[in-house]
Scaffold this motif. Structure first.
Motif, mmCIF file in Angstrom:
data_model
loop_
_atom_site.group_PDB
_atom_site.id
_atom_site.type_symbol
_atom_site.label_atom_id
_atom_site.label_comp_id
_atom_site.label_asym_id
_atom_site.label_seq_id
_atom_site.Cartn_x
_atom_site.Cartn_y
_atom_site.Cartn_z
ATOM 1 N N GLY A 208 0.830 -1.204 0.081
ATOM 2 C CA GLY A 208 -0.090 0.018 -0.015
ATOM 3 C C GLY A 208 0.889 1.296 -0.099
ATOM 4 N N ILE A 209 0.151 2.410 0.516
ATOM 5 C CA ILE A 209 0.792 3.594 0.369
ATOM 6 C C ILE A 209 2.239 3.561 1.094
ATOM 7 C CG2 ILE A 209 -0.257 4.656 2.599
ATOM 8 C CD1 ILE A 209 0.497 6.745 -0.664
ATOM 9 N N MET A 210 3.243 4.078 0.411
ATOM 10 C CA MET A 210 4.705 4.108 0.871
ATOM 11 C C MET A 210 5.237 2.717 0.969
ATOM 12 S SD MET A 210 3.980 6.987 3.915
ATOM 13 C CE MET A 210 5.916 7.117 4.217
ATOM 14 N N GLY A 211 4.479 1.697 0.246
ATOM 15 C CA GLY A 211 5.117 0.402 0.334
ATOM 16 C C GLY A 211 5.104 -0.242 1.547
ATOM 17 N N ARG A 212 4.082 0.393 2.607
ATOM 18 C CA ARG A 212 4.210 -0.357 3.681
ATOM 19 C C ARG A 212 2.515 -0.878 4.193
ATOM 20 N NH1 ARG A 212 6.532 3.574 7.979
ATOM 21 N NH2 ARG A 212 5.124 4.741 7.117
ATOM 22 N N MET A 213 1.647 0.124 3.983
ATOM 23 C CA MET A 213 0.472 -0.238 4.439
ATOM 24 C C MET A 213 -0.195 -1.567 3.727
ATOM 25 S SD MET A 213 -0.817 2.228 6.376
ATOM 26 C CE MET A 213 -0.644 3.995 6.572
ATOM 27 N N GLY A 214 -0.794 -2.230 4.864
ATOM 28 C CA GLY A 214 -1.235 -3.637 4.530
ATOM 29 C C GLY A 214 -2.714 -3.827 3.916
ATOM 30 N N ASN A 215 -3.372 -2.849 3.453
ATOM 31 C CA ASN A 215 -4.481 -3.073 2.742
ATOM 32 C C ASN A 215 -4.211 -3.840 1.375
ATOM 33 O OD1 ASN A 215 -3.334 -0.457 2.134
ATOM 34 N ND2 ASN A 215 -5.035 0.169 0.964
ATOM 35 N N LYS A 216 -2.997 -3.645 0.784
ATOM 36 C CA LYS A 216 -2.664 -4.276 -0.428
ATOM 37 C C LYS A 216 -1.429 -4.963 -0.267
ATOM 38 C CE LYS A 216 -6.244 -3.149 -3.223
ATOM 39 N NZ LYS A 216 -7.146 -2.398 -2.271
ATOM 40 N N GLY A 217 -1.211 -6.237 -0.971
ATOM 41 C CA GLY A 217 -0.062 -6.694 -0.779
ATOM 42 C C GLY A 217 -0.170 -8.076 -0.828
ATOM 43 N N VAL A 233 1.343 -18.155 -2.094
ATOM 44 C CA VAL A 233 1.127 -17.002 -1.932
ATOM 45 C C VAL A 233 -0.304 -16.437 -2.167
ATOM 46 C CG1 VAL A 233 2.047 -14.549 -2.720
ATOM 47 C CG2 VAL A 233 3.357 -16.613 -2.923
ATOM 48 N N ASN A 234 -0.864 -15.865 -1.303
ATOM 49 C CA ASN A 234 -2.270 -15.121 -1.472
ATOM 50 C C ASN A 234 -2.095 -13.562 -1.428
ATOM 51 O OD1 ASN A 234 -4.949 -14.188 -1.492
ATOM 52 N ND2 ASN A 234 -4.939 -14.273 0.870
ATOM 53 N N SER A 235 -2.384 -12.954 -2.475
ATOM 54 C CA SER A 235 -2.068 -11.367 -2.791
ATOM 55 C C SER A 235 -3.342 -10.552 -3.041
ATOM 56 C CB SER A 235 -0.906 -11.329 -3.964
ATOM 57 O OG SER A 235 -1.575 -11.602 -5.231
ATOM 58 N N HIS A 236 -3.396 -9.277 -2.941
ATOM 59 C CA HIS A 236 -4.230 -8.519 -3.194
ATOM 60 C C HIS A 236 -3.787 -7.192 -3.842
ATOM 61 C CE1 HIS A 236 -8.468 -6.222 -2.043
ATOM 62 N NE2 HIS A 236 -8.390 -6.437 -3.294
ATOM 63 N N LEU A 237 -3.759 -6.963 -5.136
ATOM 64 C CA LEU A 237 -3.079 -6.096 -5.733
ATOM 65 C C LEU A 237 -4.051 -4.849 -6.208
ATOM 66 C CD1 LEU A 237 -1.362 -8.372 -8.487
ATOM 67 C CD2 LEU A 237 -0.669 -8.147 -5.986
ATOM 68 N N ALA A 238 -3.358 -3.908 -6.640
ATOM 69 C CA ALA A 238 -4.039 -2.561 -6.720
ATOM 70 C C ALA A 238 -5.205 -2.602 -7.483
ATOM 71 C CB ALA A 238 -2.914 -1.467 -7.327
ATOM 72 N N ALA A 239 -6.044 -1.638 -7.159
ATOM 73 C CA ALA A 239 -7.720 -1.849 -7.695
ATOM 74 C C ALA A 239 -7.522 -0.708 -8.988
ATOM 75 C CB ALA A 239 -8.590 -1.513 -6.736
ATOM 76 N N HIS A 240 -8.680 -0.751 -9.675
ATOM 77 C CA HIS A 240 -8.991 0.160 -10.699
ATOM 78 C C HIS A 240 -8.563 -0.296 -11.938
ATOM 79 C CE1 HIS A 240 -10.633 2.716 -7.441
ATOM 80 N NE2 HIS A 240 -9.616 2.895 -6.955
ATOM 81 N N GLU A 242 -7.452 1.242 -14.828
ATOM 82 C CA GLU A 242 -6.324 1.612 -15.437
ATOM 83 C C GLU A 242 -4.994 1.417 -14.750
ATOM 84 O OE1 GLU A 242 -7.993 4.492 -12.403
ATOM 85 O OE2 GLU A 242 -8.868 3.179 -14.064
ATOM 86 N N GLU A 243 -4.967 0.940 -13.562
ATOM 87 C CA GLU A 243 -3.878 0.914 -12.774
ATOM 88 C C GLU A 243 -3.036 -0.709 -12.693
ATOM 89 O OE1 GLU A 243 -2.233 3.051 -11.047
ATOM 90 O OE2 GLU A 243 -3.906 4.560 -10.908
ATOM 91 N N TYR A 244 -3.178 -1.016 -14.187
ATOM 92 C CA TYR A 244 -2.450 -2.348 -14.552
ATOM 93 C C TYR A 244 -0.807 -2.167 -14.116
ATOM 94 C CZ TYR A 244 -0.955 -0.426 -18.749
ATOM 95 O OH TYR A 244 -0.362 0.254 -19.799
ATOM 96 N N GLU A 245 -0.391 -1.041 -14.441
ATOM 97 C CA GLU A 245 1.026 -1.035 -13.988
ATOM 98 C C GLU A 245 1.417 -0.903 -12.585
ATOM 99 O OE1 GLU A 245 2.550 2.648 -16.063
ATOM 100 O OE2 GLU A 245 2.866 1.545 -17.790
ATOM 101 N N ARG A 246 0.319 -0.536 -11.816
ATOM 102 C CA ARG A 246 0.492 -0.735 -10.350
ATOM 103 C C ARG A 246 0.451 -2.082 -9.984
ATOM 104 N NH1 ARG A 246 2.683 1.771 -5.803
ATOM 105 N NH2 ARG A 246 2.697 -0.378 -5.002
ATOM 106 N N ARG A 247 -0.696 -2.889 -10.635
ATOM 107 C CA ARG A 247 -0.712 -4.210 -10.399
ATOM 108 C C ARG A 247 0.648 -4.995 -10.422
ATOM 109 N NH1 ARG A 247 -5.953 -2.874 -11.133
ATOM 110 N NH2 ARG A 247 -5.876 -2.797 -13.647
ATOM 111 N N ASN A 248 1.333 -4.630 -11.724
ATOM 112 C CA ASN A 248 2.447 -5.077 -11.914
ATOM 113 C C ASN A 248 3.588 -5.121 -11.025
ATOM 114 O OD1 ASN A 248 1.179 -6.075 -14.269
ATOM 115 N ND2 ASN A 248 2.318 -4.703 -15.555
ATOM 116 N N GLN A 249 3.757 -3.756 -10.501
ATOM 117 C CA GLN A 249 4.613 -3.345 -9.585
ATOM 118 C C GLN A 249 4.141 -4.178 -8.209
ATOM 119 O OE1 GLN A 249 5.767 0.774 -9.195
ATOM 120 N NE2 GLN A 249 5.483 0.917 -7.253
ATOM 121 N N ASP A 250 3.176 -4.127 -7.872
ATOM 122 C CA ASP A 250 2.891 -4.757 -6.669
ATOM 123 C C ASP A 250 3.173 -6.251 -6.695
ATOM 124 O OD1 ASP A 250 1.321 -2.595 -5.378
ATOM 125 O OD2 ASP A 250 -0.461 -3.394 -5.788
ATOM 126 N N TYR A 251 2.903 -6.911 -7.681
ATOM 127 C CA TYR A 251 3.448 -8.293 -8.063
ATOM 128 C C TYR A 251 5.144 -8.226 -7.827
ATOM 129 C CZ TYR A 251 5.392 -12.324 -10.452
ATOM 130 O OH TYR A 251 6.021 -13.442 -11.015
#
Length: 775
Positions: A208-217, A233-240, A242-251
């Motif tokens: 999540g925000i600042m690479g720390r918040m655990g709402n996503k990860g 591994v169980n993951s919840h990646l970024a929503a929306h 248009e945010e596929y690049e953010r999902r890629n980064q989360d992964y």
């Protein structure tokens, strides 16, 4: 909060720890608590638990753990034992055979709901009793209490619901539960398999925000099953959409940051990729693009799933090798699992009318894996998602005890001949490393190769005299220790990363990019590696009062000037030659005020790393007019700026006073008036900005509790540094900030900005900060 702080792992209530002391799956008994002699012969014979040694079950759905008291402990690995282990791994096929085991893998985004219906249609109907259950949840609890303070009754509710819905044809032992905020993973095995599960570790990574918040990860459990290493591994990646690049980064963040300790402490941590079998499940949040909602629904009605799948973002990103390289996913023959009206099978009828998508997925990587089913479960209607399951037959390496013993004896005999024959020696491909133009939070990596000679050896980077670590805090060797067989090689990466803890001294010149590493060989000599380079000073990690004296961009100033200003003592009152607030802070707030005042999820959704680097460079060079970045990236940069301040906005000396007067606005106002002028200005300035954000809460969905929690931990930091704060202190810090967001304005001695935040000139004017009466 840190991801670690927001996580929880546990075993069955009242039972002994499952993963303390077990056969390690590679033919060796291990126990981390018992270290001693150096004889691999002590590893003979292998011993496993008998069925009678495992706790009897009351009924098939009872959850137990195996009893560690009956497992023998063994001595610590020395060099000789490490050689034996390595050679056993090389000869694994000589003493193991492949046996199939049935794995159930399930994922369910429950949208913050409590269980309202039996989970058997998802977990056990119409299938053979699995040998292993891997069950993951996302959005277990959406409350602010769970997000900021980690506790949730939903964990116990869903754990019980799963336990009661496992296959009635078998008895199961719970191996591990791991949760980070709303992401939870459960691992069960059949009771008779419990003795063959070992080296269980669980970890979390918040993205999540600042690479720390655990709402996503992601959360993960790794273990040895017989002689096969498995990571779930169980993951919840970024929503929306248009945010596929953010999902890629989360992964990628989950892959790089998820590390598991090994039983042998001389070995480096294991990453996800270092496992024989990887099972990845979760709400990956990839959407369907290039089609409007009606066309998507039309293809679903026609059951033209393969036509629709051509527009699936995950398919496109995997094909582009942006994520999940080497992973497989079964054919999707079920309709999208998101988004439904809760309690029904109807597509989303809310104002947003989300397009249907296959958000919930199961992928795998490894050999000897056969997928038997991949489906959704439409009968469950608790959530706006439908649960998904996949059943696999996975070929696991099982040890033949007689062949294992024979192989071990051969290795020991050959080792006897080699022992003491020579002193270990290696050659290094490189010994001098230069890192040029190092920047704040921008990783640089240099690598070299160690080539071993004819004698097995252990290597390790060791501390120099009177130093606490083998390297400075901005440097890391990966791996920092290891083992080399004769004539083998290993690549070592030197990773240089400057963060909030190391930036200030590099800015001031108190520290430099200079270090000497000592690479030590067990029973051999030491090798010396030289590290040098230069650091580009940044506003990140610079004190507030120093930045107020820097009227030019940081990188336009001479290094000696930056050094002088950074080391300058903080004065209670300014001398009239300073800016009222740091221009870099003003630039970021101005950008957000103009572009993001109504941005949904501001300060809750992370930005992109490349965009942060662009923002940092724009601030440090004064080229903010050329800034091109998402609102979320600028918001995260602002939070990182505040976090990197060596002296927080509310100075350390005022920390205790703030906690003591939390809830008393008059006393809190008085504390703020005692801050140095530049710190008081920044606090006032930020409160005005946050209040303006709250005026637009109907659009940006922010509320005072969210902002108070986020900014409370940044503006008000404990002088104790990085030690974990008590929950009561966190709540008091939140309450202190909360009162300035919701109640009366600051006292007249510390007036608020009254005029709108519309221009740099207005924001930086002394009149705005000093001459305005409180509204």
């Amino acid at each position: 909060m840190s991801a670690a702080a927001g996580s929880r792992e546990r075993d069955s209530a009242g039972g002994p720890s499952f993963e303390d002391s077990r056969p390690n799956g590679k033919g060796l008994l291990m126990d981390q608590s018992s270290w001693g002699q150096d004889k691999p012969e002590n590893l003979l014979p292998r011993q496993n638990k008998s069925k009678s040694e495992i706790t009897d079950m009351v009924r098939s759905s009872t959850i137990t753990v195996s009893d560690k008291a009956h497992i023998l402990s063994v001595t610590k690995f020395g060099l000789r034992d490490t050689i034996v282990k390595s050679q056993l791994l090389q000869k694994e096929e000589d003493y193991t055979y492949i046996q199939n085991f049935r794995f159930f893998v399930g994922t369910y985004n429950v949208n913050g709901q409590s269980p309202k219906e039996c989970l058997q249609p998802w977990l056990s109907h119409g299938i053979q009793a699995p040998d292993v259950y891997c069950v993951g949840f996302q959005e277990l609890d959406l409350s602010k209490e769970a997000f900021f303070f980690h506790d949730t009754p939903k964990e116990e509710e869903w754990f019980k619901a799963v336990s009661e819905s496992l296959h009635p044809g078998a008895k199961y032992a719970k191996v591990k539960l791991i949760r980070m905020v709303g992401i939870m993973l459960l691992l069960y095995v059949k009771q008779e398999h419990a003795a063959y599960v070992s080296e269980v570790e669980a970890e979390t990574v918040g993205t999540g925000i600042m690479g720390r918040m655990g709402n996503k990860g992601g959360v993960a459990i790794r273990f040895q099953f017989h002689n096969t290493s498995i990571c779930v591994v169980n993951s919840h990646l970024a929503a929306h959409t248009e945010e596929y690049e953010r999902r890629n980064q989360d992964y990628k963040d989950i892959c790089s940051r998820m590390q598991f300790c090994q039983v042998d402490p001389s070995l480096p941590p294991l990453t996800i990729s270092k496992h024989d079998v990887i099972l990845w499940l979760g709400d990956l949040n990839y959407r369907i693009e290039e089609l409007d909602v009606e066309n998507v629904k039309k293809l679903i009605e026609e059951k033209a799933f393969q036509t629709l799948y051509a527009y699936d973002q995950l398919r496109a990103q995997v094909a582009a090798k942006a994520v999940f390289e080497g992973f497989s996913e079964g054919e999707i023959t079920f309709q999208p699992t998101y988004k439904y009206d809760t309690g029904s099978d109807d597509w989303d009828t809310s104002e947003k009318c989300r397009a249907p998508a296959w958000c919930d997925r199961v992928l795998w990587k490894g050999k000897n894996i056969t997928q038997l089913s991949y489906q959704s479960h439409m009968t469950l209607k608790t959530s706006d998602h439908k649960p998904v399951s996949s059943v696999f037959d996975i070929g696991v390496r099982v040890v033949n005890e007689e062949l294992y013993r024979k192989t071990l004896e051969e290795i020991v005999r050959s080792l006897d001949k080699l022992e003491n024959a020579n002193i270990p020696s290696v050659s290094l491909s490189k010994r001098e490393f230069c890192f040029q133009n190092v920047k704040f939070m921008q990783l640089q990596v240099e690598s070299f190769t160690i080539r071993n000679g004819p004698v097995p050896c252990q290597f390790e980077f060791i501390n120099k005299p009177d130093e606490e670590s083998y390297c400075k805090r901005w440097l890391n060797a990966n791996p920092s220790r290891g083992f080399l067989l004769p004539d083998s090689t290993i690549e070592i990466e030197l990773e240089l990363f400057v963060n909030k803890t190391t930036a200030t001294k590099l800015n001031s010149g108190e520290d430099k990019i200079e270090d000497i590493l000592v690479l030590h060989l067990n029973r051999g000599k030491d090798y010396f590696l030289s590290v040098s380079g230069n650091y580009l000073p940044s506003c990140f990690g610079s004190p507030i009062h120093s930045l107020c004296y820097m009227k030019e961009p940081v990188l336009d100033l001479p290094l000696e000037t930056i050094r002088h200003l950074t080391l300058m003592q903080l004065q209670t009152e300014d001398d009239g030659s300073q800016l009222d607030i740091p221009k870099e802070l003003q630039m970021m707030v101005q950008y957000l005020y103009q572009n993001a005042i109504q941005q949904e999820d501001l300060f809750q959704q992370p930005g992109l790393r490349l965009e942060f680097e662009h923002i940092r460079d724009s601030l440090d060079t004064g080229t903010i007019d050329n800034l091109s970045a998402s609102n979320h990236s600028v918001a995260e940069a602002l939070l990182l700026f505040l976090e990197s301040l060596p002296e927080p906005v509310i100075c350390y000396r005022a920390y205790r006073s703030c906690l003591e007067c939390s809830g008393n606005l008059t006393a809190s106002n008085q504390v703020i008036t005692t801050l140095p002028t530049c710190h008081r200005n920044v606090f006032t300035y930020l409160m005005v900005f946050l209040r303006d954000l709250l005026k637009n809460s109907a659009k940006n969905h922010l509320d005072d509790n969210i902002l108070a929690s986020i900014f409370g931990s940044l503006l008000l930091r404990s002088p104790a540094g990085h030690q974990k704060l008590e929950m009561a202190e966190k709540k008091k810090a939140q309450e202190f900030i909360h009162q300035f967001l919701c109640n009366s304005p600051l006292a007249s001695s510390s007036p608020l900005l009254r005029q709108p935040i519309t221009s740099p000139a207005c924001l930086s004017s002394r009149a705005a900060l000093r001459g305005c009466e409180p509204p």
